[in-house]
Scaffold this motif. Structure first.
Motif, PDB file in Angstrom:
ATOM      1  N   ASP A 125       0.831  -1.208   0.000  1.00 30.91           N
ATOM      2  CA  ASP A 125       0.000   0.000   0.000  1.00 30.91           C
ATOM      3  C   ASP A 125       0.860   1.250   0.000  1.00 30.91           C
ATOM      4  N   ALA A 126       1.931   1.248   0.800  1.00 32.74           N
ATOM      5  CA  ALA A 126       2.826   2.401   0.824  1.00 32.74           C
ATOM      6  C   ALA A 126       3.487   2.610  -0.529  1.00 32.74           C
ATOM      7  N   TYR A 127       3.873   1.521  -1.171  1.00 32.32           N
ATOM      8  CA  TYR A 127       4.536   1.627  -2.477  1.00 32.32           C
ATOM      9  C   TYR A 127       3.601   2.203  -3.533  1.00 32.32           C
ATOM     10  N   VAL A 128       2.352   1.720  -3.573  1.00 31.82           N
ATOM     11  CA  VAL A 128       1.455   2.170  -4.646  1.00 31.82           C
ATOM     12  C   VAL A 128       0.901   3.563  -4.379  1.00 31.82           C
ATOM     13  N   ASP A 131      12.204  -0.712  -5.043  1.00 32.82           N
ATOM     14  CA  ASP A 131      11.741  -1.168  -6.355  1.00 32.82           C
ATOM     15  C   ASP A 131      10.681  -2.239  -6.189  1.00 32.82           C
ATOM     16  N   ILE A 132      10.032  -2.535  -7.284  1.00 34.39           N
ATOM     17  CA  ILE A 132       8.885  -3.444  -7.215  1.00 34.39           C
ATOM     18  C   ILE A 132       9.308  -4.859  -6.856  1.00 34.39           C
ATOM     19  N   ASP A 133      10.531  -5.255  -7.194  1.00 32.08           N
ATOM     20  CA  ASP A 133      10.980  -6.601  -6.827  1.00 32.08           C
ATOM     21  C   ASP A 133      10.978  -6.777  -5.310  1.00 32.08           C
ATOM     22  N   GLU A 134      11.432  -5.750  -4.599  1.00 30.84           N
ATOM     23  CA  GLU A 134      11.444  -5.826  -3.141  1.00 30.84           C
ATOM     24  C   GLU A 134      10.028  -5.813  -2.584  1.00 30.84           C
ATOM     25  N   VAL A 135       9.156  -5.038  -3.202  1.00 27.30           N
ATOM     26  CA  VAL A 135       7.757  -4.992  -2.773  1.00 27.30           C
ATOM     27  C   VAL A 135       7.112  -6.361  -2.918  1.00 27.30           C
ATOM     28  N   VAL A 152      -0.052  -4.560  -8.880  1.00 29.35           N
ATOM     29  CA  VAL A 152       0.747  -3.557  -8.166  1.00 29.35           C
ATOM     30  C   VAL A 152       1.266  -2.502  -9.133  1.00 29.35           C
ATOM     31  N   GLU A 153       1.736  -2.909 -10.293  1.00 30.80           N
ATOM     32  CA  GLU A 153       2.234  -1.948 -11.287  1.00 30.80           C
ATOM     33  C   GLU A 153       1.122  -1.002 -11.733  1.00 30.80           C
ATOM     34  N   TRP A 154      -0.070  -1.552 -11.944  1.00 31.04           N
ATOM     35  CA  TRP A 154      -1.186  -0.705 -12.367  1.00 31.04           C
ATOM     36  C   TRP A 154      -1.573   0.281 -11.269  1.00 31.04           C
ATOM     37  N   LEU A 155      -1.632  -0.179 -10.033  1.00 32.70           N
ATOM     38  CA  LEU A 155      -1.974   0.705  -8.920  1.00 32.70           C
ATOM     39  C   LEU A 155      -0.974   1.847  -8.806  1.00 32.70           C
ATOM     40  N   ARG A 156       0.312   1.524  -8.913  1.00 30.39           N
ATOM     41  CA  ARG A 156       1.338   2.570  -8.796  1.00 30.39           C
ATOM     42  C   ARG A 156       1.197   3.602  -9.913  1.00 30.39           C
ATOM     43  N   THR A 157       0.987   3.139 -11.136  1.00 31.18           N
ATOM     44  CA  THR A 157       0.832   4.050 -12.272  1.00 31.18           C
ATOM     45  C   THR A 157      -0.430   4.887 -12.137  1.00 31.18           C
ATOM     46  N   VAL A 194      -5.984   4.824  -5.145  1.00 29.72           N
ATOM     47  CA  VAL A 194      -6.548   3.500  -4.909  1.00 29.72           C
ATOM     48  C   VAL A 194      -5.624   2.749  -3.968  1.00 29.72           C
ATOM     49  N   ARG A 195      -6.199   2.144  -2.934  1.00 30.40           N
ATOM     50  CA  ARG A 195      -5.428   1.511  -1.870  1.00 30.40           C
ATOM     51  C   ARG A 195      -5.362  -0.008  -2.063  1.00 30.40           C
ATOM     52  N   PHE A 196      -4.341  -0.590  -1.453  1.00 24.47           N
ATOM     53  CA  PHE A 196      -4.158  -2.048  -1.453  1.00 24.47           C
ATOM     54  C   PHE A 196      -4.199  -2.538  -0.010  1.00 24.47           C
TER      55      PHE A 196
END
Length: 423
Positions: A73-76, A104-108, A127-132, A143-145
């Protein structure tokens, strides 16, 4: 019969789905009959994107660790590995991620999911879509996760240390220390080494569990006192921090109490032990879902057995278990504001699940055109009348066919014709 089924089928899209529901739900639950299939995650992702764009949905919750999900959630929402301006300990995770440092997303994907879900391509795409989608948007429009499962694995349960330490640290920073029921040092003493809590042998041998030790009993009382203090101080805490900080602290409180109940159940030597454990897990899920419902419309994704309104059943350790799922518990509280859409599939060839027999429910649905369909299953049940299809028997333990006698349990049905690996 196939003609009747075609008349009940629609495209899998929000407008058609909302038309099948008795009311606009706060929680829209989409189940799946098996785990680990990206084809089913693609159906979920496609539907969620349209729910965001067309229906104003702002949260997706999946069957994953509720604490680890804070990383995602923090990442996105911010691009960092920790939620908001709170200290690192408020995340409640023993993971070395520095505050406000981009990750980076790998760590997420490696640290923000449980049950191996981070390895699924469909979850990475989500996750990629949420971040974008969130980038550059104000917080209120992001939008939250969320994860709504407890910090539990099939072989063990986590120590309550992370949740208890995070809750205590938050309260110690914002309320009079004289009101705290204990010090952080007392918690550490009572908790002891984490290995005492996470010992895999305790799943099969209740005598190996510390869940009914004097220390565990005292921790349950202290966890209850800490969560009570959080509630009686809520007006001050919301003003001094933020509603999101209080929401996170409540999550830590629920998780600490749920884990302590679960460990108490692991130490139970009675025949009801496993039933209590699966029931406690779903209660933790339900409590998290009810909290998420307060945010507004949320899409929930998990196995059908966790979301259905009827009792769930399974065999574990040679014993038949029956318990009320998270969906049943939430439905009892929310009524029509909880909607459940089951998913069924036709074939799963890489697991030996071939075309369904024509006399089964999946066999009838297999005659529908297209790769996926949204079925008005109440209408379908009315057409079937008393002549219910035969139950399908899966040759693979990891796939659970739908019970034809429980069509009316769900508000609609998504049918995916062929679930192909990599599809």
């Amino acid at each position: 019969m196939a003609t009747h089924i075609q008349h009940t089928a629609h495209a899998v899209e929000p407008a058609a789905l909302m038309g099948l529901l008795p009311a606009r739900p706060r929680l829209l639950a989409l189940g799946e009959p098996t785990h680990g299939e990206d084809a089913l995650l693609t159906v979920r992702n496609d539907l969620f994107r349209r729910l965001v764009e067309e229906e104003g949905y702002r949260t997706i919750a999946i069957e994953s660790d509720c604490l680890k999900a804070g990383i995602v959630d923090a990442y996105v929402t911010t691009g960092t590995g920790t939620p908001g301006p709170a200290p690192r300990i408020d995340l409640g995770l023993d993971i070395d991620i520095d505050l406000d440092i981009d990750i980076d997303i790998d760590e997420v994907m490696a640290t923000g999911f449980s049950h191996g879900w981070g390895a699924a391509a469909g979850n990475r795409e989500l996750v990629e879509w949420l971040r974008t989608h969130n980038e550059g948007r104000p917080r209120a429009e992001q939008v939250r996760f969320a994860g709504f499962d407890g910090p539990l694995e099939i072989h063990a349960a986590e120590s309550p240390r992370q949740a208890l330490a995070a809750l205590h640290a938050y309260l110690a920073a914002h309320v009079d220390r004289d009101l705290l029921p204990c010090t952080a040092k007392t918690l550490e003493h009572l908790l002891g080494p984490d290995g005492r809590w996470t010992d895999p042998a305790a799943m099969l041998d209740p005598s190996r569990s510390v869940g009914r030790s004097p220390e565990a009993a005292e921790l349950r009382l202290l966890a209850d006192d800490l969560t009570a203090l959080l509630e009686v101080q809520a007006p001050h805490l919301i003003a001094a921090t933020s509603p999101e900080d209080v929401e996170r602290a409540r999550l830590h409180g629920r998780t600490a109490l749920g884990l302590l109940r679960y460990h108490h159940g692991m130490a139970d030597a009675s025949p009801a032990r496993l039933t209590r454990l699966v029931g406690t897990r779903d209660q933790m899920m339900a409590d998290n879902l009810l909290a998420l419902a307060e945010r507004g419309p949320t899409l929930v994704h998990a196995h059908n057995s966790h979301l259905q309104r009827t009792r769930s059943t399974m065999t574990m350790g040679g014993a038949p278990l029956r318990w009320w799922s998270a969906g049943a518990l939430v439905s009892a509280r929310l009524g029509e504001e909880y909607a459940y859409v089951a998913t069924a599939l036709g074939t799963l060839p890489h697991q030996g699940v071939d075309a369904p027999p024509p006399a089964t429910l999946e066999g009838l649905l297999y005659e529908l055109p297209g790769d996926r369909s949204l079925v008005d299953n109440r209408h379908l049940a009315a057409h079937l009348g008393g002549a219910l299809p035969q139950p399908r028997v899966s040759p693979w333990f990891g796939y659970a066919p739908l019970d034809p006698g429980q069509l009316s349990d769900s508000d609609a049905l998504v049918f995916v014709r062929d679930v192909v690996r990599g599809g």
